[in-house]
Motif scaffolding. Structure first.
Motif, PDB file in Angstrom:
ATOM      1  N   ALA A   1     -48.698  92.453  21.455  1.00  0.00           N
ATOM      2  CA  ALA A   1     -47.967  91.189  21.591  1.00  0.00           C
ATOM      3  C   ALA A   1     -47.610  90.678  20.208  1.00  0.00           C
ATOM      4  O   ALA A   1     -48.354  90.875  19.246  1.00  0.00           O
ATOM      5  CB  ALA A   1     -48.823  90.165  22.332  1.00  0.00           C
TER       6      ALA A   1
ATOM      7  N   ASP B   1     -43.113  86.939  21.741  1.00  0.00           N
ATOM      8  CA  ASP B   1     -43.470  87.002  23.162  1.00  0.00           C
ATOM      9  C   ASP B   1     -43.955  85.657  23.698  1.00  0.00           C
ATOM     10  O   ASP B   1     -44.139  85.505  24.911  1.00  0.00           O
ATOM     11  CB  ASP B   1     -44.571  88.047  23.399  1.00  0.00           C
ATOM     12  CG  ASP B   1     -44.108  89.462  23.137  1.00  0.00           C
ATOM     13  OD1 ASP B   1     -42.990  89.807  23.573  1.00  0.00           O
ATOM     14  OD2 ASP B   1     -44.869  90.222  22.497  1.00  0.00           O
TER      15      ASP B   1
ATOM     16  N   ALA C   1     -42.506  84.099  26.890  1.00  0.00           N
ATOM     17  CA  ALA C   1     -42.802  84.834  28.121  1.00  0.00           C
ATOM     18  C   ALA C   1     -44.273  84.741  28.497  1.00  0.00           C
ATOM     19  O   ALA C   1     -44.616  84.745  29.685  1.00  0.00           O
ATOM     20  CB  ALA C   1     -42.392  86.299  27.967  1.00  0.00           C
ATOM     21  N   VAL C   2     -45.150  84.647  27.507  1.00  0.00           N
ATOM     22  CA  VAL C   2     -46.592  84.615  27.768  1.00  0.00           C
ATOM     23  C   VAL C   2     -47.050  83.230  28.222  1.00  0.00           C
ATOM     24  O   VAL C   2     -47.950  83.111  29.065  1.00  0.00           O
ATOM     25  CB  VAL C   2     -47.377  85.102  26.537  1.00  0.00           C
ATOM     26  CG1 VAL C   2     -48.877  84.894  26.718  1.00  0.00           C
ATOM     27  CG2 VAL C   2     -47.071  86.569  26.263  1.00  0.00           C
TER      28      VAL C   2
ATOM     29  N   VAL D   1     -49.026  92.992  25.582  1.00  0.00           N
ATOM     30  CA  VAL D   1     -48.234  92.625  26.751  1.00  0.00           C
ATOM     31  C   VAL D   1     -47.919  93.886  27.535  1.00  0.00           C
ATOM     32  O   VAL D   1     -47.786  94.980  26.967  1.00  0.00           O
ATOM     33  CB  VAL D   1     -46.929  91.884  26.387  1.00  0.00           C
ATOM     34  CG1 VAL D   1     -47.224  90.478  25.888  1.00  0.00           C
ATOM     35  CG2 VAL D   1     -46.100  92.655  25.386  1.00  0.00           C
TER      36      VAL D   1
ATOM     37  N   VAL E   1     -44.989  95.412  29.713  1.00  0.00           N
ATOM     38  CA  VAL E   1     -43.549  95.210  29.822  1.00  0.00           C
ATOM     39  C   VAL E   1     -43.021  96.081  30.948  1.00  0.00           C
ATOM     40  O   VAL E   1     -43.275  97.293  30.974  1.00  0.00           O
ATOM     41  CB  VAL E   1     -42.850  95.550  28.489  1.00  0.00           C
ATOM     42  CG1 VAL E   1     -41.348  95.362  28.595  1.00  0.00           C
ATOM     43  CG2 VAL E   1     -43.414  94.699  27.362  1.00  0.00           C
TER      44      VAL E   1
ATOM     45  N   VAL F   1     -41.713  90.719  30.302  1.00  0.00           N
ATOM     46  CA  VAL F   1     -43.156  90.714  30.107  1.00  0.00           C
ATOM     47  C   VAL F   1     -43.808  90.417  31.451  1.00  0.00           C
ATOM     48  O   VAL F   1     -43.559  89.379  32.059  1.00  0.00           O
ATOM     49  CB  VAL F   1     -43.572  89.679  29.037  1.00  0.00           C
ATOM     50  CG1 VAL F   1     -45.085  89.531  28.986  1.00  0.00           C
ATOM     51  CG2 VAL F   1     -43.028  90.086  27.675  1.00  0.00           C
TER      52      VAL F   1
ATOM     53  N   PHE G   1     -50.335  90.004  30.186  1.00  0.00           N
ATOM     54  CA  PHE G   1     -50.849  89.704  28.847  1.00  0.00           C
ATOM     55  C   PHE G   1     -52.349  89.911  28.828  1.00  0.00           C
ATOM     56  O   PHE G   1     -53.045  89.598  29.797  1.00  0.00           O
ATOM     57  CB  PHE G   1     -50.524  88.251  28.485  1.00  0.00           C
ATOM     58  CG  PHE G   1     -51.130  87.776  27.199  1.00  0.00           C
ATOM     59  CD1 PHE G   1     -50.572  88.130  25.982  1.00  0.00           C
ATOM     60  CD2 PHE G   1     -52.258  86.963  27.199  1.00  0.00           C
ATOM     61  CE1 PHE G   1     -51.127  87.691  24.781  1.00  0.00           C
ATOM     62  CE2 PHE G   1     -52.816  86.516  26.007  1.00  0.00           C
ATOM     63  CZ  PHE G   1     -52.237  86.884  24.792  1.00  0.00           C
TER      64      PHE G   1
END
Length: 145
Positions: free
Chosen positions: A6, A10, A13-14, A47, A49, A56, A59
């Motif tokens: 990660a 990111d 998205a996280v 992450v 993907v 993503v 995590f």
């Protein structure tokens, strides 16, 4: 599903994934957390993907510590979440395997994970991966300094 390290990019998205886990946060907060552990050999994050979409889907984060009661380091899986729409795809299993490989590469002899009592599905998931409940964990919030 591909697993990669990660990066701060990111964070947008996280952040919603951590919200699904019950820890609402913002991308800016995550940027600060990435900065806090940048360059640390004891902390890492990954992450999952989704190949076709590039989105993503999950995590994970890990931390290595050196407890006084052991002669070798121990890893902790500090965060694991897979998007609600991607659960059951193998993303969680792949993320855990990646954290475990990282822990082994750091000489860890054990890996631990904490999971709230209410997360019975997560408990079953970890048990399927060979994790055992060996202790009861206690937490105490401390006043901010």
């Amino acid at each position: 599903m591909q697993i990669r390290r990660a990066v701060p990019a990111d964070s947008p998205a996280v952040a919603p994934l951590l919200g699904q886990l019950g820890y609402p946060t913002t991308a800016a907060d995550l940027d600060a957390r990435f900065a806090r552990v940048a360059g640390s050999p004891y902390d890492a994050a990954w992450v999952a993907v989704d190949g076709p979409s590039g989105a993503v889907a999950g995590f994970a984060a890990g931390h290595v510590r050196s407890p006084f009661e052991l002669d070798a380091p121990v890893a902790e899986l500090t965060a694991l979440v897979v998007d609600e729409t991607q659960r059951g795809t193998g993303a969680g299993r792949a993320l855990v395997a990646t954290v475990e490989d990282w822990a082994i590469a750091h000489g860890c002899v054990r890996i631990t994970v904490s999971s709230a009592f209410r997360r019975e599905g997560a408990h079953a998931f970890y048990e399927r991966l060979g994790y055992e409940q060996r202790a009861k964990k206690f937490d105490k919030s401390l006043p901010a300094s």
